[in-house]
Scaffold this active site. Sequence first.
Site, PDB file in Angstrom:
ATOM      1  N   LYS A 192       0.893  -1.086   0.068  1.00 53.66           N
ATOM      2  CA  LYS A 192      -0.141  -0.088   0.049  1.00 53.66           C
ATOM      3  C   LYS A 192       0.902   1.168   0.111  1.00 53.66           C
ATOM      4  O   LYS A 192       1.622   1.526   1.060  1.00 53.66           O
ATOM      5  CB  LYS A 192      -0.948   0.014   1.371  1.00 53.66           C
ATOM      6  CG  LYS A 192      -2.214   0.866   0.876  1.00 53.66           C
ATOM      7  CD  LYS A 192      -2.664   2.145   1.789  1.00 53.66           C
ATOM      8  CE  LYS A 192      -1.840   3.106   2.691  1.00 53.66           C
ATOM      9  NZ  LYS A 192      -1.701   4.313   1.891  1.00 53.66           N
ATOM     10  N   CYS A 301      13.657  10.688   7.352  1.00 56.24           N
ATOM     11  CA  CYS A 301      13.717   9.945   8.695  1.00 56.24           C
ATOM     12  C   CYS A 301      14.965   9.985   9.431  1.00 56.24           C
ATOM     13  O   CYS A 301      15.235  10.146  10.613  1.00 56.24           O
ATOM     14  CB  CYS A 301      13.380   8.550   8.697  1.00 56.24           C
ATOM     15  SG  CYS A 301      14.260   7.444   7.682  1.00 56.24           S
ATOM     16  N   GLU A 398       9.847  16.554  16.024  1.00 53.53           N
ATOM     17  CA  GLU A 398      10.305  16.221  14.498  1.00 53.53           C
ATOM     18  C   GLU A 398       9.369  17.177  13.709  1.00 53.53           C
ATOM     19  O   GLU A 398       8.112  17.075  13.674  1.00 53.53           O
ATOM     20  CB  GLU A 398       9.829  14.728  14.113  1.00 53.53           C
ATOM     21  CG  GLU A 398      10.242  14.523  12.828  1.00 53.53           C
ATOM     22  CD  GLU A 398       9.823  12.964  12.076  1.00 53.53           C
ATOM     23  OE1 GLU A 398       8.860  12.551  12.433  1.00 53.53           O
ATOM     24  OE2 GLU A 398      10.658  12.350  11.594  1.00 53.53           O
TER      25      GLU A 398
HETATM   26  P1  NAD Z   1       2.519   8.410   7.906  1.00 48.75           P
HETATM   27  O1  NAD Z   1       2.803   7.645   9.035  1.00 48.75           O
HETATM   28  O2  NAD Z   1       1.475   9.611   7.779  1.00 48.75           O
HETATM   29  O3  NAD Z   1       2.006   7.729   6.408  1.00 48.75           O
HETATM   30  C1  NAD Z   1       2.627   6.393   6.311  1.00 48.75           C
HETATM   31  C2  NAD Z   1       1.884   5.344   5.573  1.00 48.75           C
HETATM   32  O4  NAD Z   1       0.896   4.915   6.497  1.00 48.75           O
HETATM   33  C3  NAD Z   1       1.271   6.000   4.512  1.00 48.75           C
HETATM   34  O5  NAD Z   1       1.021   4.894   3.425  1.00 48.75           O
HETATM   35  C4  NAD Z   1      -0.233   6.201   4.884  1.00 48.75           C
HETATM   36  O6  NAD Z   1      -1.318   6.319   4.063  1.00 48.75           O
HETATM   37  C5  NAD Z   1      -0.294   4.949   5.961  1.00 48.75           C
HETATM   38  N1  NAD Z   1      -1.194   5.018   7.099  1.00 48.75           N
HETATM   39  C6  NAD Z   1      -1.643   6.457   7.503  1.00 48.75           C
HETATM   40  N2  NAD Z   1      -2.733   6.134   8.441  1.00 48.75           N
HETATM   41  C7  NAD Z   1      -2.792   4.793   8.705  1.00 48.75           C
HETATM   42  C8  NAD Z   1      -3.512   3.861   9.453  1.00 48.75           C
HETATM   43  N3  NAD Z   1      -4.318   4.267  10.304  1.00 48.75           N
HETATM   44  N4  NAD Z   1      -3.376   2.617   9.293  1.00 48.75           N
HETATM   45  C9  NAD Z   1      -2.326   1.855   8.528  1.00 48.75           C
HETATM   46  N5  NAD Z   1      -1.673   2.813   7.591  1.00 48.75           N
HETATM   47  C10 NAD Z   1      -1.854   4.159   7.759  1.00 48.75           C
HETATM   48  O7  NAD Z   1       4.058   9.097   7.510  1.00 48.75           O
HETATM   49  P2  NAD Z   1       4.319   9.801   6.145  1.00 48.75           P
HETATM   50  O8  NAD Z   1       3.711  11.358   6.683  1.00 48.75           O
HETATM   51  O9  NAD Z   1       3.966   9.367   5.106  1.00 48.75           O
HETATM   52  O10 NAD Z   1       5.892   9.901   6.421  1.00 48.75           O
HETATM   53  C11 NAD Z   1       6.599  10.711   7.259  1.00 48.75           C
HETATM   54  C12 NAD Z   1       7.014  10.001   8.531  1.00 48.75           C
HETATM   55  O11 NAD Z   1       7.653   8.705   8.000  1.00 48.75           O
HETATM   56  C13 NAD Z   1       7.841  10.726   9.445  1.00 48.75           C
HETATM   57  O12 NAD Z   1       7.547  10.479  10.886  1.00 48.75           O
HETATM   58  C14 NAD Z   1       9.273   9.946   9.147  1.00 48.75           C
HETATM   59  O13 NAD Z   1      10.342  10.276  10.082  1.00 48.75           O
HETATM   60  C15 NAD Z   1       8.881   8.711   9.069  1.00 48.75           C
HETATM   61  N6  NAD Z   1       9.932   8.039   8.208  1.00 48.75           N
HETATM   62  C16 NAD Z   1      10.720   7.022   8.618  1.00 48.75           C
HETATM   63  C17 NAD Z   1      11.346   6.153   7.988  1.00 48.75           C
HETATM   64  C18 NAD Z   1      12.545   5.158   8.712  1.00 48.75           C
HETATM   65  O14 NAD Z   1      13.238   4.463   8.178  1.00 48.75           O
HETATM   66  N7  NAD Z   1      12.549   5.199   9.958  1.00 48.75           N
HETATM   67  C19 NAD Z   1      11.709   6.537   6.584  1.00 48.75           C
HETATM   68  C20 NAD Z   1      10.899   7.543   6.047  1.00 48.75           C
HETATM   69  C21 NAD Z   1      10.087   8.164   6.801  1.00 48.75           C
END
Ligand code: NAD
Length: 524
Positions: A192, A301, A398
């Site tokens: 997804k 991240c 963050e």
């Molecule tokens: P997000 O958590 O909002 O979304 C990530 C994914 O989760 C998306 O596909 C979204 O549709 C899905 N999602 C949202 N709500 C959900 C739910 N209730 N149930 C299941 N899936 C759901 O994150 P984002 O805004 O897309 O990305 C930014 C965040 O990701 C930042 O906090 C960043 O630090 C983190 N990040 C971490 C890494 C790592 O390697 N640790 C890498 C990239 C980004």
Amino acid sequence: QFTISDEVKEFLNSNHQLLINGEWMPSSSNEKIEVFDPANEQLLTEVDSGNAADIDAAVGAARKALTGEWSKITSHDRARMLDRLADDIEANFSVLSEIEVLDNGMPLELAQYSIASHGTTLLRYFASWANKLHGQTIPVSPAGAINGESLTYTRKEPIGVVGAIIPWNSPLIFSILKLGPALAAGCTIVLKPAELTPISALFLGKLIQKSGIPPGVVNIVTGYGETAGQALSEHPGVDKITFTGSTEVGKKIVEASIGNLKKVTLELGGKNPVVIFPDADLEKAIPGAARACFFLQGQNCMAGTRLFVHEDIYQVVIAGIKEMAEAFTIGHGLIPGNDFGPLISKTQKERVMSYIGIGLEEGAELLTGGNSYGDQGHFVQPTIFSNVDGGMRIAKEEIFGPVLPVVTYENINEALDLINSKDRPLGLYYFGSNKDEQANILNNTSSGGVTINNVVGHIQQKDLPFGGVGPSGIGRYHSYDGFKNFSNQRAVFKDIGFRFDKLFETIRPPYKGSIEKVLKSLLK
Ligand code: NAD
């Protein structure tokens, strides 16, 4: 002043559906998600908005495929299919890079670099593990080495159906990072993508169809997190969720996984510290600190977004990073020479701008930036705050944008307090040559990874385990660890004449009588 290639135009203009069981099919929601170029807010295309019923169909296809043709394919052939997919990605390198720029906003060179350094390289790396997933033989014969009595061993089996949920900040790479180890281990998958950046995954889906990977092994459902993502995390037919995204959503995923106690690995967010010691090589530390924060406009991240600088070198460091921040060329990623793109969305831009407002209210000094940029697109200037107190919100939360708070410290203990004043991060960077100080930091802090005198070292290494600790994540990605957690370990005991009489001889007093009695009654 940039052109989109005919091939990409044709792809954008095509009908984007869901990949389920090897076929493109419409979502049962009949709803679409509009996808915009974050650099100019132009509508790029629309994709289907998958719902719980679509997830159910995709999980069903993945479960069927798990025990079908895929399970009979040798690990060598799985590796060959992944290599073929990597070849196809390379053959479509320019199209995929262009799509990644349009979808996410990153500069073209960065998209190209990430596909080369993380995409195909990672896929080939995981392909090379496919035929090395083996268990151990463990002798358990009573006398230790009486051969031929029992065959006892462990086997590694595919964990099953994997649900992969990925963020928008490096969409293609995260698709590959999830697909590579899952497929190499013999799992099937429902991917997804993030609703803001779904299109590179769909292009990848077309390549997967040609790779020889059987239908149903890879399913792609575009959709919103609260609907498709939530349904995937809750689904009882999913054995493991591999998630990259925010800590907040990571917690929701853990809750949703409770129903069938599926395994969960989480790559989450954080606020990664960068520390510069007074004896650091500033030729490396200054550009390093600037890149650690401003790479991908801070939407990364691993971004180093809390900078702690010793007071003796503070003025020189802030002058240097200011110069670097002001040297970025902001603009559309497809225009050659631009090296600083937009934020992903209006919401993200507003969030970052509100943090800049918070920094000003908290009394930090704006050294450079602080404004949005241009009259279209979600651009925010590279921004640096000096005279920041470690307790300010801009130093602790963050922001996920190009905002760098710089804090001074007087001595190593103060630097340690600053690092440890916040939840354990994904990454910790420090620059300096004093070995005692380096050891002190390493021994008195905790983080997923550490990079010393460099900013790209840790994350770039496919062979090194990558992941968080505490709120920055659970589990490891990249490396053998990132591969083996797509398998279950199973212990097998095969009786081929096991000598219980010999076993009894090995039981020592005072247990001898009771153990012998129980075992004999069990063996009757
Ligand atoms: P997000 O958590 O909002 O979304 C990530 C994914 O989760 C998306 O596909 C979204 O549709 C899905 N999602 C949202 N709500 C959900 C739910 N209730 N149930 C299941 N899936 C759901 O994150 P984002 O805004 O897309 O990305 C930014 C965040 O990701 C930042 O906090 C960043 O630090 C983190 N990040 C971490 C890494 C790592 O390697 N640790 C890498 C990239 C980004």
